[in-house]
Design an enzyme around this catalytic site. Sequence first.
Site, PDB file in Angstrom:
ATOM      1  N   ARG A 276     -49.072  19.842 -70.167  1.00 41.01           N
ATOM      2  CA  ARG A 276     -50.296  20.141 -69.413  1.00 41.01           C
ATOM      3  C   ARG A 276     -50.297  19.306 -68.147  1.00 41.01           C
ATOM      4  O   ARG A 276     -49.590  18.290 -68.036  1.00 41.01           O
ATOM      5  CB  ARG A 276     -51.573  19.902 -70.231  1.00 41.01           C
ATOM      6  CG  ARG A 276     -51.580  18.833 -71.269  1.00 41.01           C
ATOM      7  CD  ARG A 276     -51.427  17.450 -70.756  1.00 41.01           C
ATOM      8  NE  ARG A 276     -52.446  17.073 -69.806  1.00 41.01           N
ATOM      9  CZ  ARG A 276     -52.377  16.035 -69.007  1.00 41.01           C
ATOM     10  NH1 ARG A 276     -51.309  15.244 -69.032  1.00 41.01           N
ATOM     11  NH2 ARG A 276     -53.343  15.750 -68.156  1.00 41.01           N
ATOM     12  N   GLY A 277     -51.092  19.729 -67.191  1.00 38.22           N
ATOM     13  CA  GLY A 277     -51.111  19.097 -65.877  1.00 38.22           C
ATOM     14  C   GLY A 277     -50.486  20.063 -64.881  1.00 38.22           C
ATOM     15  O   GLY A 277     -49.425  20.627 -65.146  1.00 38.22           O
ATOM     16  N   ALA A 278     -51.163  20.244 -63.737  1.00 38.39           N
ATOM     17  CA  ALA A 278     -50.777  21.319 -62.821  1.00 38.39           C
ATOM     18  C   ALA A 278     -49.305  21.272 -62.388  1.00 38.39           C
ATOM     19  O   ALA A 278     -48.587  22.270 -62.544  1.00 38.39           O
ATOM     20  CB  ALA A 278     -51.709  21.316 -61.607  1.00 38.39           C
TER      21      ALA A 278
ATOM     22  N   ARG B 253     -51.859  30.250 -68.399  1.00 38.80           N
ATOM     23  CA  ARG B 253     -53.132  29.575 -68.126  1.00 38.80           C
ATOM     24  C   ARG B 253     -53.558  29.944 -66.704  1.00 38.80           C
ATOM     25  O   ARG B 253     -52.722  30.072 -65.816  1.00 38.80           O
ATOM     26  CB  ARG B 253     -53.014  28.055 -68.281  1.00 38.80           C
ATOM     27  CG  ARG B 253     -52.741  27.637 -69.744  1.00 38.80           C
ATOM     28  CD  ARG B 253     -52.794  26.126 -69.903  1.00 38.80           C
ATOM     29  NE  ARG B 253     -54.154  25.642 -69.707  1.00 38.80           N
ATOM     30  CZ  ARG B 253     -54.445  24.367 -69.392  1.00 38.80           C
ATOM     31  NH1 ARG B 253     -53.478  23.489 -69.239  1.00 38.80           N
ATOM     32  NH2 ARG B 253     -55.704  23.997 -69.242  1.00 38.80           N
TER      33      ARG B 253
ATOM     34  N   GLN C 284     -57.801  13.428 -72.956  1.00 39.76           N
ATOM     35  CA  GLN C 284     -56.583  13.089 -72.205  1.00 39.76           C
ATOM     36  C   GLN C 284     -56.636  11.664 -71.633  1.00 39.76           C
ATOM     37  O   GLN C 284     -55.593  11.038 -71.462  1.00 39.76           O
ATOM     38  CB  GLN C 284     -56.374  14.069 -71.038  1.00 39.76           C
ATOM     39  CG  GLN C 284     -56.038  15.494 -71.463  1.00 39.76           C
ATOM     40  CD  GLN C 284     -57.280  16.368 -71.562  1.00 39.76           C
ATOM     41  OE1 GLN C 284     -58.404  15.873 -71.741  1.00 39.76           O
ATOM     42  NE2 GLN C 284     -57.096  17.667 -71.467  1.00 39.76           N
TER      43      GLN C 284
ATOM     44  N   ASP D 171     -56.272  20.685 -60.308  1.00 41.71           N
ATOM     45  CA  ASP D 171     -55.543  21.833 -60.839  1.00 41.71           C
ATOM     46  C   ASP D 171     -55.353  22.892 -59.774  1.00 41.71           C
ATOM     47  O   ASP D 171     -54.391  23.652 -59.790  1.00 41.71           O
ATOM     48  CB  ASP D 171     -56.251  22.377 -62.078  1.00 41.71           C
ATOM     49  CG  ASP D 171     -56.097  21.388 -63.226  1.00 41.71           C
ATOM     50  OD1 ASP D 171     -56.867  20.403 -63.254  1.00 41.71           O
ATOM     51  OD2 ASP D 171     -55.155  21.554 -64.022  1.00 41.71           O
TER      52      ASP D 171
ATOM     53  N   ASN E  86     -60.797  20.809 -60.996  1.00 45.00           N
ATOM     54  CA  ASN E  86     -60.106  19.791 -61.787  1.00 45.00           C
ATOM     55  C   ASN E  86     -60.795  19.717 -63.147  1.00 45.00           C
ATOM     56  O   ASN E  86     -61.810  20.380 -63.383  1.00 45.00           O
ATOM     57  CB  ASN E  86     -60.123  18.436 -61.054  1.00 45.00           C
ATOM     58  CG  ASN E  86     -59.206  17.409 -61.713  1.00 45.00           C
ATOM     59  OD1 ASN E  86     -58.063  17.716 -62.035  1.00 45.00           O
ATOM     60  ND2 ASN E  86     -59.699  16.211 -61.949  1.00 45.00           N
ATOM     61  N   LYS E  87     -60.252  18.932 -64.029  1.00 48.75           N
ATOM     62  CA  LYS E  87     -60.754  18.800 -65.399  1.00 48.75           C
ATOM     63  C   LYS E  87     -62.274  18.689 -65.434  1.00 48.75           C
ATOM     64  O   LYS E  87     -62.884  17.983 -64.636  1.00 48.75           O
ATOM     65  CB  LYS E  87     -60.141  17.542 -66.022  1.00 48.75           C
ATOM     66  CG  LYS E  87     -60.540  17.259 -67.442  1.00 48.75           C
ATOM     67  CD  LYS E  87     -60.205  18.385 -68.386  1.00 48.75           C
ATOM     68  CE  LYS E  87     -58.754  18.785 -68.279  1.00 48.75           C
ATOM     69  NZ  LYS E  87     -58.485  20.137 -68.872  1.00 48.75           N
TER      70      LYS E  87
END
Lengths: 367, 367
Positions: A62-64, A109, A216, A257, A267-268
């Site tokens: 995970r993570g852009a 995603r 996270q 993201d 973003n998150k």
Amino acid sequence: MTEDWASRALPAPPITPLRWRGGWRDGALELLDQTRLPRDETWLTHRAYTTVVDDIVRLAVRGAPVIGIAGAYALVLAAREVTLAEPAIDVPTFFERLTPRAERIATARPTAVNLGAAVRAGLRAARACPGGNPEQITDVLLEAAMHLDAYEREACEGIARHGAAWLDGRTRFLTHCNAGALVTTGLGTALAPLYALHAAGREIQVYADETRPLLQGLRLTAYELARGGVPVQVIADGAAAGLIAEGHVDAVIVGADRVSASGDVANKVGTYGLALAADRHGIPFVVAAPLTTIDRGTVAGADIPIEQRPDDVGRYVDPACLPSGLETWAPAFDRTPAALVSALVTERGVVERPDATRIETLFATAP
Amino acid sequence: MTEDWASRALPAPPITPLRWRGGWRDGALELLDQTRLPRDETWLTHRAYTTVVDDIVRLAVRGAPVIGIAGAYALVLAAREVTLAEPAIDVPTFFERLTPRAERIATARPTAVNLGAAVRAGLRAARACPGGNPEQITDVLLEAAMHLDAYEREACEGIARHGAAWLDGRTRFLTHCNAGALVTTGLGTALAPLYALHAAGREIQVYADETRPLLQGLRLTAYELARGGVPVQVIADGAAAGLIAEGHVDAVIVGADRVSASGDVANKVGTYGLALAADRHGIPFVVAAPLTTIDRGTVAGADIPIEQRPDDVGRYVDPACLPSGLETWAPAFDRTPAALVSALVTERGVVERPDATRIETLFATAP
């Protein structure tokens, strides 16, 4: 003290979450299973694109930036599957076979622009392959993936240097989610400048939001910062505004993201509230992201699709805490308008108070 | 439609977390163990004040009004212990024995004003007991506790009526932590107006922050609202600002652990961020609390002591999520300045934009 941040040696990443081993014909993609961190460092070896997609969906990776890289390698695995199944296939048929597989990877995603962009870039390179056959095209896809992998690693260094130069003098940072070495193949995005400051002997202190629902911050940011030797304290997400109000934070720094052409940031979930608190109390709200995360095809934040993950709300908590018939509202991301962004740190430089013009100027700047 | 909120029948509380059974000599305090909700409804029977103190510390009973009531009954148990151990004791010696016990109860937790205030009120009543002996004084303490118990139950009705009248027309509410039937002996504080609106047939929708680290929203608010038939969706704390920004919330309503003379509010950590988001997006930020939670002896929010609970951060999560050597910053509460409070709802009426003068006027108003 004045630092020459452009030439200063940077530390190695405390961990790297992805590696490709071998050539296109025999190679495999290895992913660190981030759902099992911090307790277990389990590596997953992928030889089929479908299991990479599964791992992207379940957030093992995970993570852009890194899901973009994983997508690029998944495309190699997809192309290999087509090539090895039907070696004598012609190029149009090859692309006919590859396209739905590529689509499946690209849409695993929705929010991070990197995944779809990496797949599209791979396909463009493949279609441009001069006089190619399926084997050559698959090899070109591997080259494209390795190029992106290396590009993102180097982008982290640029972000580290530009970010450290901009932030130097501040010592207490608040971050959200995980935007460190675990989201890319280098030092990370939001955490890269902090690693650089720490390596330069600055006595920095990081506060990490635990970042519900998937924790996270607790599971990944605290883990990798500790591994990198950077002091870190974990806080409940709800404690951030009070922490800022009490003057304990010199700057908020987060990853992204997707950044729209106008500088709005997805973003998150939880990021927007930090931007509001930073704004209220006059501290910088900084977004660090590689150029690959800036989507000039997305006009504004409202155009960024926000993934809903309704089953995440109860994740990682004692099942005895869950009421029966639990209903949730569970976006994985939120949108922060550009007006609240003090600085956008990229590998090509820092854009203060980003807007469409300043972002266009950044892209027009020679690397 | 216009409602006569002052005379409308109110629903019974969906649950009551505390009950006293018996007289001063043979009675016991029963507490619902809120740490075991929602899975188990376990009642704890206390015959010694020390175990009540333990249960206040470990949050088996929590919420400002009800820990005040529990403290008042604990004082009865402490007085009984002194009285039965030395029946022939004189009154000054009785108070000498009682005072350190009372102190231990009053200081079990620091932030909510109700606990210390309830103990002090009990002691005042005891000292005023005409020609009392230890048995009579203990009986007076029981009367005082039962009076507070009944007062808080009725206060909830006042809050329900005044709050419903003020909020009527709005239908989508966001709340934080648990400020419902579980924090008092009636319908609650923040949730009381929502129970009233629901009972009057308004189609309301409640969003409940899960409220890390102790998950009171997920464990308690979702549980009691569902029990009361009120639709509720749980969200991650970080999702609140985005929810408000997207226009899904008509008002934020929370309880309080202490309100200063100037109208500043100490409440569960995470409250302040909601106030900032509500302010930014022009929706009311409403605080509901009985007069017993307003501490005219505390000048401003900065004077309210904030309890730190460093071990709470990892509570209720899968232990595999915890990094080794976890460091935390873990205030249980935060402070919201009066300037961000749109309305303070009490049993005696609603104070809009509270400040010292308006709060004094409220206290000067005949009940």
